[in-house]
Motif scaffolding. Structure first.
Motif, PDB file in Angstrom:
ATOM      1  N   UNK A 244       0.904  -1.070  -0.375  1.00  0.00           N
ATOM      2  CA  UNK A 244      -0.384  -0.020   0.120  1.00  0.00           C
ATOM      3  C   UNK A 244       1.250   0.897   0.176  1.00  0.00           C
ATOM      4  N   UNK A 245       0.427   2.339  -0.223  1.00  0.00           N
ATOM      5  CA  UNK A 245       1.067   3.939   0.000  1.00  0.00           C
ATOM      6  C   UNK A 245      -0.173   5.203   0.094  1.00  0.00           C
ATOM      7  N   UNK A 246       1.098   6.019   1.271  1.00  0.00           N
ATOM      8  CA  UNK A 246       0.222   6.968   1.699  1.00  0.00           C
ATOM      9  C   UNK A 246       1.320   8.131   1.602  1.00  0.00           C
ATOM     10  N   UNK A 247      -0.077   8.803   1.200  1.00  0.00           N
ATOM     11  CA  UNK A 247       0.421  10.528   0.658  1.00  0.00           C
ATOM     12  C   UNK A 247       0.371  11.162   1.200  1.00  0.00           C
ATOM     13  N   UNK A 248       1.281  12.000   2.218  1.00  0.00           N
ATOM     14  CA  UNK A 248       0.915  12.312   3.134  1.00  0.00           C
ATOM     15  C   UNK A 248       1.274  14.305   2.958  1.00  0.00           C
ATOM     16  N   UNK A 249       2.078  14.453   2.210  1.00  0.00           N
ATOM     17  CA  UNK A 249       1.907  15.066   1.779  1.00  0.00           C
ATOM     18  C   UNK A 249       2.800  16.075   0.674  1.00  0.00           C
ATOM     19  N   UNK A 250       2.880  17.496   0.417  1.00  0.00           N
ATOM     20  CA  UNK A 250       3.517  17.373  -1.085  1.00  0.00           C
ATOM     21  C   UNK A 250       2.060  17.691  -1.899  1.00  0.00           C
ATOM     22  N   UNK A 251       2.376  17.564  -3.265  1.00  0.00           N
ATOM     23  CA  UNK A 251       1.531  17.759  -4.279  1.00  0.00           C
ATOM     24  C   UNK A 251       1.642  16.869  -5.063  1.00  0.00           C
ATOM     25  N   UNK A 252       0.224  16.211  -5.834  1.00  0.00           N
ATOM     26  CA  UNK A 252      -0.348  15.220  -6.257  1.00  0.00           C
ATOM     27  C   UNK A 252      -0.794  15.740  -7.687  1.00  0.00           C
ATOM     28  N   UNK A 253      -0.266  14.958  -8.417  1.00  0.00           N
ATOM     29  CA  UNK A 253       0.400  15.015  -9.860  1.00  0.00           C
ATOM     30  C   UNK A 253      -0.731  13.844 -10.876  1.00  0.00           C
ATOM     31  N   UNK A 254      -1.092  14.024 -11.068  1.00  0.00           N
ATOM     32  CA  UNK A 254      -1.640  13.100 -12.286  1.00  0.00           C
ATOM     33  C   UNK A 254      -0.169  12.166 -12.962  1.00  0.00           C
ATOM     34  N   UNK A 255       0.105  12.705 -12.860  1.00  0.00           N
ATOM     35  CA  UNK A 255       1.638  11.904 -14.130  1.00  0.00           C
ATOM     36  C   UNK A 255       2.175  10.808 -12.624  1.00  0.00           C
ATOM     37  N   UNK A 256       2.170  11.573 -10.713  1.00  0.00           N
ATOM     38  CA  UNK A 256       2.023  11.133 -10.385  1.00  0.00           C
ATOM     39  C   UNK A 256       1.470   9.358  -9.329  1.00  0.00           C
ATOM     40  N   UNK A 257       0.253   9.966 -10.182  1.00  0.00           N
ATOM     41  CA  UNK A 257      -1.022   9.102  -9.621  1.00  0.00           C
ATOM     42  C   UNK A 257      -1.467   7.672 -10.186  1.00  0.00           C
ATOM     43  N   UNK A 258      -1.906   8.454 -11.285  1.00  0.00           N
ATOM     44  CA  UNK A 258      -2.084   7.918 -12.227  1.00  0.00           C
ATOM     45  C   UNK A 258      -1.444   7.510 -13.331  1.00  0.00           C
ATOM     46  N   UNK A 259      -0.853   8.643 -14.422  1.00  0.00           N
ATOM     47  CA  UNK A 259       0.352   7.660 -15.354  1.00  0.00           C
ATOM     48  C   UNK A 259       1.213   8.982 -15.883  1.00  0.00           C
ATOM     49  N   UNK A 260       2.223   8.627 -16.360  1.00  0.00           N
ATOM     50  CA  UNK A 260       3.382   9.586 -16.522  1.00  0.00           C
ATOM     51  C   UNK A 260       3.547   9.392 -18.187  1.00  0.00           C
ATOM     52  N   UNK A 261       2.726  10.106 -18.743  1.00  0.00           N
ATOM     53  CA  UNK A 261       3.281  10.650 -20.652  1.00  0.00           C
ATOM     54  C   UNK A 261       4.395  10.701 -20.541  1.00  0.00           C
ATOM     55  N   UNK A 262       4.966  11.381 -19.827  1.00  0.00           N
ATOM     56  CA  UNK A 262       6.398  11.374 -20.580  1.00  0.00           C
ATOM     57  C   UNK A 262       7.403  10.657 -20.574  1.00  0.00           C
ATOM     58  N   UNK A 263       7.396   9.499 -19.835  1.00  0.00           N
ATOM     59  CA  UNK A 263       7.879   7.926 -18.951  1.00  0.00           C
ATOM     60  C   UNK A 263       7.429   6.456 -19.608  1.00  0.00           C
ATOM     61  N   UNK A 264       6.415   7.013 -20.241  1.00  0.00           N
ATOM     62  CA  UNK A 264       5.200   5.794 -20.436  1.00  0.00           C
ATOM     63  C   UNK A 264       5.229   4.916 -19.990  1.00  0.00           C
ATOM     64  N   UNK A 265       4.835   4.807 -17.960  1.00  0.00           N
ATOM     65  CA  UNK A 265       4.476   4.554 -17.066  1.00  0.00           C
ATOM     66  C   UNK A 265       3.767   4.864 -16.051  1.00  0.00           C
ATOM     67  N   UNK A 266       2.832   4.016 -15.440  1.00  0.00           N
ATOM     68  CA  UNK A 266       1.811   3.561 -15.150  1.00  0.00           C
ATOM     69  C   UNK A 266       2.007   4.979 -13.390  1.00  0.00           C
ATOM     70  N   UNK A 267       1.238   5.170 -13.166  1.00  0.00           N
ATOM     71  CA  UNK A 267       1.447   5.753 -11.420  1.00  0.00           C
ATOM     72  C   UNK A 267       1.176   4.945 -10.482  1.00  0.00           C
ATOM     73  N   UNK A 268       0.539   5.582  -9.280  1.00  0.00           N
ATOM     74  CA  UNK A 268       0.998   4.738  -8.059  1.00  0.00           C
ATOM     75  C   UNK A 268       0.053   3.995  -7.802  1.00  0.00           C
TER      76      UNK A 268
END
Length: 482
Positions: A244-268
């Protein structure tokens, strides 16, 4: 709780837990699943742990992020280094090589990555390539690549051994469950999750704690928990499972959470069994409108389409927030202070259930696990394995008497919650007949109805025109099918 029976039924998977030792490991910032693994590794048959050997092992094999520059220095000066780490592995189609990175040390950007030796991948492919992340002991060396005009250095993984030193046999776990009554099994679950069942005043309090385990055992369960500070809601999502992953601070982006279009990799959501958002009142989101739209699709269908990809996953979405005593009322507006991404009714409707965390006592010394209990690492892996078991959904379907024309989101939520409760409390069940009807109602159906009902009440408050109307304001009157 009968500690002796736990030792007899699960002799190879129990560990002696006590508050002092828990505090020792907590001060080292080690999660519970790693703590129990170390305790088992360095304990005798009475459960006594050699703390000096544990400390030495941690110092030698479990570096923190601040130590990684020293590890790199040792590598480029000809040493091999061996330590325990979280690892991601991927096959690069363009080069034909298998690559790895160590996210806890900054990943490839900080030099914490490289090439996996073919023999290592070949031996451990079922572990390394089947899942997005793993924990294990890695042995690294530094090499030079002379195939280019200008030789470049790179790190090579020369050896690997998995962190989990056993194979989870669900049938053994199921058979073990049969040796306990349901109330005894509740205590087994509570202690396995690192709490002391004897510290709770009522069974009701224990059952509220178990609601937090639903995302560990059932795919794509979406929950909201609001609670006073100090009730342990962050701990259970952060410390007892590496999945599991707990996000406890910072700014959440679409790339980090769902899909990074630049890296072509899935998010959390593609890498974990659940993603929990802590302190949701103050959390920030980059391009919140995009994330909200993507989450609505994902929470409903398990996929997100956008840019040049379709992202599919089965992680649950968990929202955690603190709430003042004056708001301990599911009939009042409890969500007006959480982030607007989750407050809008269309998103809120996609949450399956609500946990009133004020029903769970504030953490105190008496609630810390004390006595023989299932190793938390083993327990978490069992729950993860149960996510793939389809039998339980069929059992729930047999048990429910569903009225005509129920709201589909209500029905989906109640079925999914019931299935999670069955997996937790009745893993031994192979058919409807294996669960006492009264126990199914008490431990599965009524809690599921209550959890979804709380969401429905909030929907009526935040969007009364849509939801506070006849036929929509209540959950379907689902009963047990006798």
């Amino acid at each position: 709780m009968n500690s002796q029976r736990i030792r007899e039924v699960f002799p190879d998977m129990v560990v002696l837990k006590n508050p002092k030792r828990t505090e020792f490991f907590s001060n080292l910032s080690l999660p519970s699943y790693m703590r129990d693994w170390l305790v088992m590794k360095f304990s005798d048959s009475t459960g006594e742990t050699d703390i000096e050997r544990v400390s030495s092992y941690i110092k030698t094999y479990i570096p923190n992020r601040d130590d990684f520059e020293q590890l790199k220095f040792r590598l480029i000066n000809g040493e091999s280094v061996r330590f325990l780490a979280r690892i991601r592995v991927a096959v690069d189609i363009r080069t034909g090589k298998t690559t790895f990175e160590l996210p806890d040390f900054g990943g490839n950007r900080s030099g914490a990555g490289g090439i996996v030796k073919y023999s290592v991948v070949d031996e451990w492919q079922d572990t390394l390539l089947r899942e997005n992340e793993n924990w294990g002991i890695v042995e690294l060396i530094w090499n030079r690549d002379y195939s280019r005009k200008k030789a470049n250095g790179y790190v090579s993984m020369e050896d690997y051994s998995p962190f989990c030193p056993y194979t989870v046999d669900i049938n053994v776990y199921r058979e073990g469950r049969e040796k306990f009554s349901t109330e005894e099994w509740i205590d087994v679950l509570i202690s396995s999750a690192d709490y002391n069942p004897n510290g709770y005043e009522t069974k009701r309090q224990k059952l509220f704690v178990l609601r937090r385990l639903l995302p560990f055992v059932e795919r794509r369960i979406n929950l909201i928990e609001l609670a006073p500070k100090g009730t342990g809601k962050s701990y259970i999502y952060h410390k007892i499972s590496k999945r599991g992953w707990l996000i406890s601070g910072g700014t959440v982006s679409r790339a980090s959470l769902i899909y990074d279009n630049a890296k072509k990799t899935g998010g959390l959501i593609t890498r974990f069994d659940f993603v929990a958002f802590d302190e949701i009142q103050t959390m920030k989101f980059d391009q919140p409108g995009q994330i909200q739209t993507a989450l609505k699709d994902y929470m409903e269908f398990g996929e997100v389409k956008g840019f040049d990809s379709k992202t599919e996953a089965d992680a649950g979405i968990i929202v955690l927030g603190n709430i003042d005593a004056g708001r301990f009322d599911t009939s009042a507006n409890m969500v007006e202070e959480i982030n607007p991404i989750f407050r809008e009714s269309a998103t809120l409707d996609r949450f399956h259930g609500f946990i009133p965390g004020w029903e769970i006592p504030r953490m105190h010394r008496g609630l810390v696990a004390d006595g023989w209990a299932l190793n938390t690492e083993y327990f978490a892996e069992v729950l993860h394995s149960l996510r793939d078991e389809m039998l339980y959904a069929a059992i729930v379907e047999e048990c429910l008497d569903i009225p005509e024309r129920p709201d589909m989101r209500d029905l989906t939520a109640i079925k999914r919650l019931c299935t999670g409760f069955v997996k937790l409390l009745f893993p031994q069940a192979k058919s409807k007949q294996d669960i006492d009807p009264d126990e199914f109602v008490e431990y599965c159906l009524e809690p599921a109805m209550e959890m979804r009902g709380a969401i429905k009440k909030q929907l009526c408050i935040v969007d009364p025109k849509e939801f506070d109307v006849p036929g929509k304001r209540n959950v379907p009157n689902i009963r047990y099918k006798y």
